[in-house]
Design a protein around this motif. Structure first.
Motif, PDB file in Angstrom:
ATOM      1  N   LEU A   1      -6.344   3.510  -8.799  1.00  0.00           N
ATOM      2  CA  LEU A   1      -7.678   3.180  -8.264  1.00  0.00           C
ATOM      3  C   LEU A   1      -7.599   2.868  -6.771  1.00  0.00           C
ATOM      4  O   LEU A   1      -8.430   3.306  -5.988  1.00  0.00           O
ATOM      5  N   LEU A   2      -6.570   2.097  -6.388  1.00  0.00           N
ATOM      6  CA  LEU A   2      -6.404   1.755  -4.968  1.00  0.00           C
ATOM      7  C   LEU A   2      -6.140   3.001  -4.134  1.00  0.00           C
ATOM      8  O   LEU A   2      -6.536   3.092  -2.977  1.00  0.00           O
ATOM      9  N   ALA A   3      -5.441   3.968  -4.759  1.00  0.00           N
ATOM     10  CA  ALA A   3      -5.131   5.209  -4.039  1.00  0.00           C
ATOM     11  C   ALA A   3      -6.323   6.168  -4.080  1.00  0.00           C
ATOM     12  O   ALA A   3      -6.268   7.281  -3.555  1.00  0.00           O
ATOM     13  N   GLY A   4      -7.401   5.745  -4.761  1.00  0.00           N
ATOM     14  CA  GLY A   4      -8.619   6.561  -4.814  1.00  0.00           C
ATOM     15  C   GLY A   4      -8.590   7.658  -5.860  1.00  0.00           C
ATOM     16  O   GLY A   4      -9.396   8.588  -5.819  1.00  0.00           O
ATOM     17  N   ASP A   5      -7.652   7.596  -6.794  1.00  0.00           N
ATOM     18  CA  ASP A   5      -7.544   8.648  -7.819  1.00  0.00           C
ATOM     19  C   ASP A   5      -8.085   8.128  -9.159  1.00  0.00           C
ATOM     20  O   ASP A   5      -7.334   7.713 -10.039  1.00  0.00           O
ATOM     21  N   THR A   6      -9.406   8.173  -9.296  1.00  0.00           N
ATOM     22  CA  THR A   6     -10.053   7.602 -10.486  1.00  0.00           C
ATOM     23  C   THR A   6      -9.646   8.340 -11.764  1.00  0.00           C
ATOM     24  O   THR A   6      -9.430   7.711 -12.803  1.00  0.00           O
ATOM     25  N   ASP A   7      -9.540   9.668 -11.682  1.00  0.00           N
ATOM     26  CA  ASP A   7      -9.205  10.443 -12.894  1.00  0.00           C
ATOM     27  C   ASP A   7      -7.857  10.020 -13.465  1.00  0.00           C
ATOM     28  O   ASP A   7      -7.702   9.840 -14.672  1.00  0.00           O
ATOM     29  N   LYS A   8      -6.877   9.857 -12.570  1.00  0.00           N
ATOM     30  CA  LYS A   8      -5.543   9.435 -13.034  1.00  0.00           C
ATOM     31  C   LYS A   8      -5.603   8.037 -13.653  1.00  0.00           C
ATOM     32  O   LYS A   8      -4.940   7.754 -14.647  1.00  0.00           O
ATOM     33  N   ALA A   9      -6.390   7.168 -13.031  1.00  0.00           N
ATOM     34  CA  ALA A   9      -6.528   5.798 -13.550  1.00  0.00           C
ATOM     35  C   ALA A   9      -7.089   5.843 -14.963  1.00  0.00           C
ATOM     36  O   ALA A   9      -6.587   5.165 -15.872  1.00  0.00           O
ATOM     37  N   ILE A  10      -8.115   6.666 -15.174  1.00  0.00           N
ATOM     38  CA  ILE A  10      -8.731   6.772 -16.505  1.00  0.00           C
ATOM     39  C   ILE A  10      -7.710   7.256 -17.520  1.00  0.00           C
ATOM     40  O   ILE A  10      -7.622   6.747 -18.637  1.00  0.00           O
ATOM     41  N   GLU A  11      -6.892   8.247 -17.108  1.00  0.00           N
ATOM     42  CA  GLU A  11      -5.831   8.774 -17.994  1.00  0.00           C
ATOM     43  C   GLU A  11      -4.884   7.658 -18.434  1.00  0.00           C
ATOM     44  O   GLU A  11      -4.530   7.534 -19.605  1.00  0.00           O
ATOM     45  N   VAL A  12      -4.473   6.841 -17.450  1.00  0.00           N
ATOM     46  CA  VAL A  12      -3.540   5.742 -17.746  1.00  0.00           C
ATOM     47  C   VAL A  12      -4.169   4.764 -18.736  1.00  0.00           C
ATOM     48  O   VAL A  12      -3.549   4.370 -19.727  1.00  0.00           O
TER      49      VAL A  12
ATOM     50  N   LYS B   1       0.819  -1.221   0.000  1.00  0.00           N
ATOM     51  CA  LYS B   1       0.000   0.000   0.000  1.00  0.00           C
ATOM     52  C   LYS B   1       0.854   1.274   0.000  1.00  0.00           C
ATOM     53  O   LYS B   1       0.409   2.334   0.451  1.00  0.00           O
ATOM     54  N   ASP B   2       2.086   1.172  -0.505  1.00  0.00           N
ATOM     55  CA  ASP B   2       2.951   2.347  -0.659  1.00  0.00           C
ATOM     56  C   ASP B   2       2.755   2.846  -2.095  1.00  0.00           C
ATOM     57  O   ASP B   2       3.564   2.602  -2.985  1.00  0.00           O
ATOM     58  N   PHE B   3       1.615   3.556  -2.302  1.00  0.00           N
ATOM     59  CA  PHE B   3       1.220   3.876  -3.680  1.00  0.00           C
ATOM     60  C   PHE B   3       2.144   4.891  -4.347  1.00  0.00           C
ATOM     61  O   PHE B   3       2.323   4.874  -5.551  1.00  0.00           O
ATOM     62  N   LYS B   4       2.776   5.760  -3.533  1.00  0.00           N
ATOM     63  CA  LYS B   4       3.666   6.779  -4.106  1.00  0.00           C
ATOM     64  C   LYS B   4       4.862   6.106  -4.790  1.00  0.00           C
ATOM     65  O   LYS B   4       5.172   6.360  -5.955  1.00  0.00           O
ATOM     66  N   ASN B   5       5.523   5.191  -4.054  1.00  0.00           N
ATOM     67  CA  ASN B   5       6.672   4.477  -4.634  1.00  0.00           C
ATOM     68  C   ASN B   5       6.248   3.545  -5.767  1.00  0.00           C
ATOM     69  O   ASN B   5       6.967   3.375  -6.755  1.00  0.00           O
ATOM     70  N   ALA B   6       5.061   2.942  -5.606  1.00  0.00           N
ATOM     71  CA  ALA B   6       4.555   2.036  -6.656  1.00  0.00           C
ATOM     72  C   ALA B   6       4.399   2.816  -7.958  1.00  0.00           C
ATOM     73  O   ALA B   6       4.861   2.386  -9.023  1.00  0.00           O
ATOM     74  N   GLU B   7       3.765   3.984  -7.856  1.00  0.00           N
ATOM     75  CA  GLU B   7       3.536   4.821  -9.046  1.00  0.00           C
ATOM     76  C   GLU B   7       4.865   5.226  -9.690  1.00  0.00           C
ATOM     77  O   GLU B   7       5.044   5.140 -10.903  1.00  0.00           O
ATOM     78  N   GLU B   8       5.810   5.622  -8.843  1.00  0.00           N
ATOM     79  CA  GLU B   8       7.125   6.061  -9.350  1.00  0.00           C
ATOM     80  C   GLU B   8       7.813   4.934 -10.131  1.00  0.00           C
ATOM     81  O   GLU B   8       8.293   5.126 -11.258  1.00  0.00           O
ATOM     82  N   GLN B   9       7.818   3.723  -9.555  1.00  0.00           N
ATOM     83  CA  GLN B   9       8.493   2.587 -10.208  1.00  0.00           C
ATOM     84  C   GLN B   9       7.795   2.177 -11.511  1.00  0.00           C
ATOM     85  O   GLN B   9       8.439   1.863 -12.504  1.00  0.00           O
ATOM     86  N   LEU B  10       6.459   2.197 -11.495  1.00  0.00           N
ATOM     87  CA  LEU B  10       5.722   1.792 -12.695  1.00  0.00           C
ATOM     88  C   LEU B  10       5.912   2.804 -13.811  1.00  0.00           C
ATOM     89  O   LEU B  10       6.003   2.444 -14.988  1.00  0.00           O
ATOM     90  N   ASN B  11       6.020   4.087 -13.447  1.00  0.00           N
ATOM     91  CA  ASN B  11       6.295   5.105 -14.480  1.00  0.00           C
ATOM     92  C   ASN B  11       7.684   4.931 -15.079  1.00  0.00           C
ATOM     93  O   ASN B  11       7.883   5.094 -16.278  1.00  0.00           O
ATOM     94  N   ILE B  12       8.656   4.555 -14.223  1.00  0.00           N
ATOM     95  CA  ILE B  12      10.013   4.264 -14.741  1.00  0.00           C
ATOM     96  C   ILE B  12       9.939   3.091 -15.707  1.00  0.00           C
ATOM     97  O   ILE B  12      10.523   3.113 -16.793  1.00  0.00           O
TER      98      ILE B  12
END
Length: 492
Positions: free
Chosen positions: A162-173, A132-143
């Motif tokens: 989605l897990l972090a509750g940011d639906t708009d960002k998920a839709i963008e991805v 549940k460390d979504f900040k680091n997860a996002e960073e690594q997946l973007n790399i």
């Protein structure tokens, strides 16, 4: 994971002498011979041959012995600490054991040895998301996405948002992932503009359409290709499966038979022929083609499952049970194999073994659930599992049949569910969403108006098919063929 060794055999040190042989048998999936050679090699080298240990660890993992596999990968890392592959495999084993923090440490160590490695960044992202460390997860997946635009990384990043509750960002991805798919399609279109008879591009474009259920559009593409290469086995295979998707089974069989005539040793064509004959309830013919497919590809669990369905319908229960035993021994991710076996055992009075298979099915379902949030199980499959659960009186433990928001997946209560001891139907479905074969035991009481073989539905098991890679959401290079009913020349 192969080790650098001297290329000329006579000066190879004894440590590496049989590596090529081990490799040959491993890629052919002849694991028994492979293990025997490894044993000899390790005796000769006093357990110091890294490659032999590495392959033995891979085989143990395939057999589900994760802890033993981990210990061997750790030995490899001690023998050769500068090989990033060894560290990646240790990390992967730790991940499979649910030790995400420890896995992260090993992936970070591997990243120091192997920079700009998509696999490492993607897997770190997966591990962080489990913590549940979504900040680091996002960073690594973007790399990872900067290094390689793999669809599973897009899926994972969307899931993290989605897990972090940011639906708009998920839709963008998800939109950008769809854009990549669209681009690939456009490139194929451009290739066809410059060379309208480019057979490989036509097949690739057609199979992309076919995967999405656009059978008529795909058929138009294949017609063009058929003029250019009338003797192509993959082309006739794909045309056959388009007819199958359109429920025109006789046409499907004639096209598949043509593919088989042109390429008699292609197991996928035989698999498809078996599938179509099962759908048509022609069990003796299905048995014939599936048996031939198994001779060519003896390590695919689903083939044995289909063979067992044919045998069940031919009233050869003894051999059906043998075939299921083989299927469950070989299959690692498809819960359907265990569910079907459980149903057969239950129908023949072996409740104890039926329960064992039922629990194994639940284990696989949980693995699939954990590895991909997008998994949806076919309602028909869920329904059958619930009936089985009720019959075995373990329905409460069914984690995956809790009704989803989507009404389609709500369990349908039926009389069968309330009467333990009632015979249960054998339902199996697999492959692309477009392709399904379903058969019922003759003794099941079907609701009025239901045809005896519900082949009209196309159960959504395409997702469990993809799980062959995703059951491991972590990426590793396996030698299992990604099974598709469509054959691409580019992939062959």
């Amino acid at each position: 994971g192969a080790l650098p060794g001297s290329s000329s055999l006579h000066i190879l040190p004894i440590l590496e002498r049989r590596n090529w042989l081990i490799h040959q048998h491993y890629i052919r999936k002849d694991y028994e011979t492979c293990k025997a050679i490894i044993k000899d090699q390790l005796q000769e080298t006093n357990g110091m041959c890294e490659y032999a240990i590495y392959v033995q660890a891979l085989i143990l993992r395939l057999e589900g012995k994760i802890q033993q596999s981990l210990e061997l990968f750790q030995s490899c890392a001690i023998l050769n600490p500068s090989n990033a592959d060894n560290l990646k495999q240790v990390a992967r084993s730790l991940f499979l054991l649910g030790k995400h923090k420890a896995a992260i440490e090993f992936y970070q160590e591997a990243a120091r040895l192997s920079e700009k490695d998509w696999e490492i960044s993607h897997n770190l992202g997966v591990c962080y998301s489990f913590l549940k460390d979504f900040k680091n997860a996002e960073e690594q997946l973007n790399i990872a996405l900067q290094l390689n635009k793999h669809d599973r990384t897009f899926m994972m990043l969307g899931k993290v948002h989605l897990l972090a509750g940011d639906t708009d960002k998920a839709i963008e991805v998800y939109k950008s992932a769809l854009g990549k798919y669209q681009k690939a399609f456009e490139h194929l279109g451009n290739a066809l503009t410059f060379d309208p008879n480019n057979y490989t591009a036509i097949l690739a474009a057609g199979s992309m359409m076919q995967t999405h259920g656009d059978f008529d559009v795909a058929m138009n593409k294949y017609r063009v290709a058929a003029c250019a290469v009338p003797e192509s086995p993959p082309l006739w295979n794909n045309i056959g499966m388009c007819f199958f998707g359109k429920k025109k089974y006789v046409a499907a069989i004639s096209c598949l038979k043509r593919a088989h005539y042109l390429s008699p040793f292609d197991w996928k064509v035989l698999y498809n022929l078996g599938l179509v004959h099962l759908t048509m309830q022609q069990y003796a013919s299905a048995f014939h083609f599936l048996g031939a497919a198994i001779n060519l590809n003896p390590r695919m669990g689903e083939l044995y499952m289909l063979l067992a369905v044919a045998l069940t319908n031919l009233d050869d229960v003894e051999n059906a049970i043998r075939s299921y035993e083989q299927a469950v021994a070989l299959d690692e991710s498809n819960p359907l194999v265990n569910l079907n076996f459980a149903i057969l055992l239950y129908n023949h009075g072996d409740k104890k073994r039926a329960l064992e298979q039922y629990q194994e099915m639940e284990r696989k379902v949980n693995l699939l659930r954990d590895s991909s949030s997008s998994i949806e199980f076919d309602p028909e499959l869920i329904d059958m599992a619930q009936k089985m659960g009720a019959a075995l009186q373990v329905a409460d433990s069914l984690v995956w049949t809790k009704p989803a928001k989507d009404s389609k997946t709500k369990p349908r209560s039926t009389a069968t569910a309330k009467t333990p001891g009632a015979p249960l139907g054998t339902n199996q479905a697999l492959g692309q969403a477009m392709s399904s074969a379903a058969s019922y035991n003759r003794n099941i009481q079907l609701p009025t108006g239901t045809p005896p073989a519900d082949a009209q539905k196309s159960p959504e098991l395409s997702k469990t098919r993809k799980s062959r890679q995703r059951a491991e959401s972590l990426h590793t290079h396996t030698n299992t063929p990604t099974h598709q009913h469509t054959l691409l020349v580019a992939q062959e």
